[in-house]
Design a protein around this motif. Sequence first.
Motif, PDB file in Angstrom:
ATOM      1  N   SER A  97      43.443  58.867  16.069  1.00 57.10           N
ATOM      2  CA  SER A  97      42.852  57.600  15.779  1.00 57.10           C
ATOM      3  C   SER A  97      41.326  57.483  16.067  1.00 57.10           C
ATOM      4  O   SER A  97      40.602  57.005  15.089  1.00 57.10           O
ATOM      5  CB  SER A  97      43.491  56.380  16.874  1.00 57.10           C
ATOM      6  OG  SER A  97      44.851  56.285  16.481  1.00 57.10           O
ATOM      7  N   ALA A 132      47.080  59.467   9.114  1.00 56.27           N
ATOM      8  CA  ALA A 132      45.808  58.924   9.307  1.00 56.27           C
ATOM      9  C   ALA A 132      45.267  59.645   7.875  1.00 56.27           C
ATOM     10  O   ALA A 132      44.132  59.223   7.432  1.00 56.27           O
ATOM     11  CB  ALA A 132      44.934  59.481  10.479  1.00 56.27           C
ATOM     12  N   TYR A 180      50.180  62.617  13.251  1.00 55.81           N
ATOM     13  CA  TYR A 180      49.254  61.486  13.487  1.00 55.81           C
ATOM     14  C   TYR A 180      48.398  61.917  12.161  1.00 55.81           C
ATOM     15  O   TYR A 180      47.559  60.931  11.641  1.00 55.81           O
ATOM     16  CB  TYR A 180      48.685  61.510  14.469  1.00 55.81           C
ATOM     17  CG  TYR A 180      49.572  60.605  15.481  1.00 55.81           C
ATOM     18  CD1 TYR A 180      49.765  59.486  15.294  1.00 55.81           C
ATOM     19  CD2 TYR A 180      50.616  61.316  16.177  1.00 55.81           C
ATOM     20  CE1 TYR A 180      50.805  58.594  16.186  1.00 55.81           C
ATOM     21  CE2 TYR A 180      51.679  60.772  16.961  1.00 55.81           C
ATOM     22  CZ  TYR A 180      51.712  59.127  16.959  1.00 55.81           C
ATOM     23  OH  TYR A 180      52.600  58.446  17.630  1.00 55.81           O
ATOM     24  N   CYS A 237      47.973  60.608  19.275  1.00 56.45           N
ATOM     25  CA  CYS A 237      47.713  59.300  18.727  1.00 56.45           C
ATOM     26  C   CYS A 237      46.404  58.857  18.923  1.00 56.45           C
ATOM     27  O   CYS A 237      45.698  58.526  17.853  1.00 56.45           O
ATOM     28  CB  CYS A 237      48.934  58.598  19.115  1.00 56.45           C
ATOM     29  SG  CYS A 237      48.522  56.383  18.751  1.00 56.45           S
ATOM     30  N   CYS A 253      41.715  51.439  12.732  1.00 59.78           N
ATOM     31  CA  CYS A 253      41.876  52.840  12.843  1.00 59.78           C
ATOM     32  C   CYS A 253      42.884  53.315  13.857  1.00 59.78           C
ATOM     33  O   CYS A 253      43.275  54.312  14.496  1.00 59.78           O
ATOM     34  CB  CYS A 253      40.635  53.327  13.605  1.00 59.78           C
ATOM     35  SG  CYS A 253      39.260  53.282  12.266  1.00 59.78           S
ATOM     36  N   GLN A 254      43.807  52.290  14.380  1.00 61.58           N
ATOM     37  CA  GLN A 254      45.037  52.507  15.172  1.00 61.58           C
ATOM     38  C   GLN A 254      46.025  52.982  14.346  1.00 61.58           C
ATOM     39  O   GLN A 254      46.746  52.366  13.616  1.00 61.58           O
ATOM     40  CB  GLN A 254      45.311  51.405  15.896  1.00 61.58           C
ATOM     41  CG  GLN A 254      44.332  50.616  17.037  1.00 61.58           C
ATOM     42  CD  GLN A 254      45.096  49.201  17.693  1.00 61.58           C
ATOM     43  OE1 GLN A 254      46.013  48.853  16.967  1.00 61.58           O
ATOM     44  NE2 GLN A 254      44.216  48.770  18.666  1.00 61.58           N
ATOM     45  N   VAL A 255      46.169  54.356  14.589  1.00 69.11           N
ATOM     46  CA  VAL A 255      47.252  55.048  13.879  1.00 69.11           C
ATOM     47  C   VAL A 255      48.559  55.002  14.590  1.00 69.11           C
ATOM     48  O   VAL A 255      48.646  55.495  15.530  1.00 69.11           O
ATOM     49  CB  VAL A 255      46.930  56.690  13.527  1.00 69.11           C
ATOM     50  CG1 VAL A 255      48.021  57.335  12.605  1.00 69.11           C
ATOM     51  CG2 VAL A 255      45.518  56.874  12.997  1.00 69.11           C
TER      52      VAL A 255
END
Length: 395
Positions: free
Chosen positions: A125, A154, A150, A121, A76-78
Amino acid sequence: MTDSSKLPGATHLECTASGERHESEQLIGLSPVGKPLFARYDLDALKAGFTPDAVACRSADLWRYEEVLPVRDRACQVRLGEGWTPLVEASRTADRLGVRRVWIKDEGQNPTGSFKARGLCLAVSRALELGAKELALPSAGNAGSAAAAYGAAAGLPVHVVVPRDTPAPILEEMAALGADVQLIDGLITDCGRVVRQGVEEKGWWDLSTLKEPYRVEGKKTMAYEVFEQLGRRLPDAMVYPTGGGTGLIGMWKAFDEMERLGWIGSERPKMFTVQAAGCAPMVRAWEAGEESAAMWEGAATYASGLRVPGAVGDFLILRALRESGGGAMAVHDHAMAEWVRVMGSDTGIFAAPEGGATAAAVPFLMEKGLIAESDEVVLFNTGSGLKYVGMVPVD
Ligand SMILES: Cc1ncc(COP(=O)(O)O)c(C=O)c1O
């Protein structure tokens, strides 16, 4: 590439006013008393492994600090390359200002050309991780384009509500990044009302600054970076252009974390807020010795990021200024524009007016004895000047 292993994340969220604890693994905005929530981590447990040596060889982005960020699932770290922006020494500017050393943290080099990338971000995320379906925010401009970027990365739709006179390059950018953009005849506070309606009626997840707990987590990474980039120490003073104040509040939080982690001792930089003379609610409150700030009427400045008449985190900004021994200063638009040119020709950095404002404030802060000739000063250029082309005031 990211791997999918789990990180510890936050242990809980804490109300910045009442101290009450809340579960972190849920979509939550403000605390029940209407104040911002801070993510808290098990810093004692992290202390042994999360050290300056351990992060030194990590990726050149803000995820190098992932143990003190709230995202648990690396999937899930965009990521768009946010953070680890250059800290550029500006010796000609230092000579001009008459201070020992000046550094410019060039946040214009972030994705979407501003430091808003850091906060959005993390907020996006986390929204992804916690299951939000549609995102929305009011913006002065740069936060909107960062959210759009972002959100696109995502795969989440983003609704941005901005003042009609937001700089044209930013409007084009948001549209190109696939956001639904609504233009309002009014200020960011009026835009906030439209977002609240969408939240109530359409189930949008509100990414307004400090009204969800994670934008501040992204912005706090500026403090960790300055510490690392200065060779594991902090400067004497930091000068930060303040709208909602999330960056300043985040960095102040980061110093406490760094002390608990054993990275620093009790030393802190003096923190300075700079605002536009045409919209200076924090400066007015600071000068009056208040603990919160009244709304500024008739806000006007070409530095659109500083056209923020009221901030939900006002008490946190004022507290950081007070506890750090810093202060607040307002500067005129023509001075910002002049210092954009001076900084540009001194350093090669084309600053946003908000960045120009930080340099413009230094002579006044020195006159008041708040910054000394012997000080080493970090100025935050929070965005790229390219976004304001055509907006510069003519005298
Ligand atoms: C370039 C720029 N600088 C500074 C600010 C103010 O940031 P903060 O809300 O963190 O005080 C903004 C906000 O929009 C901005 O776009």
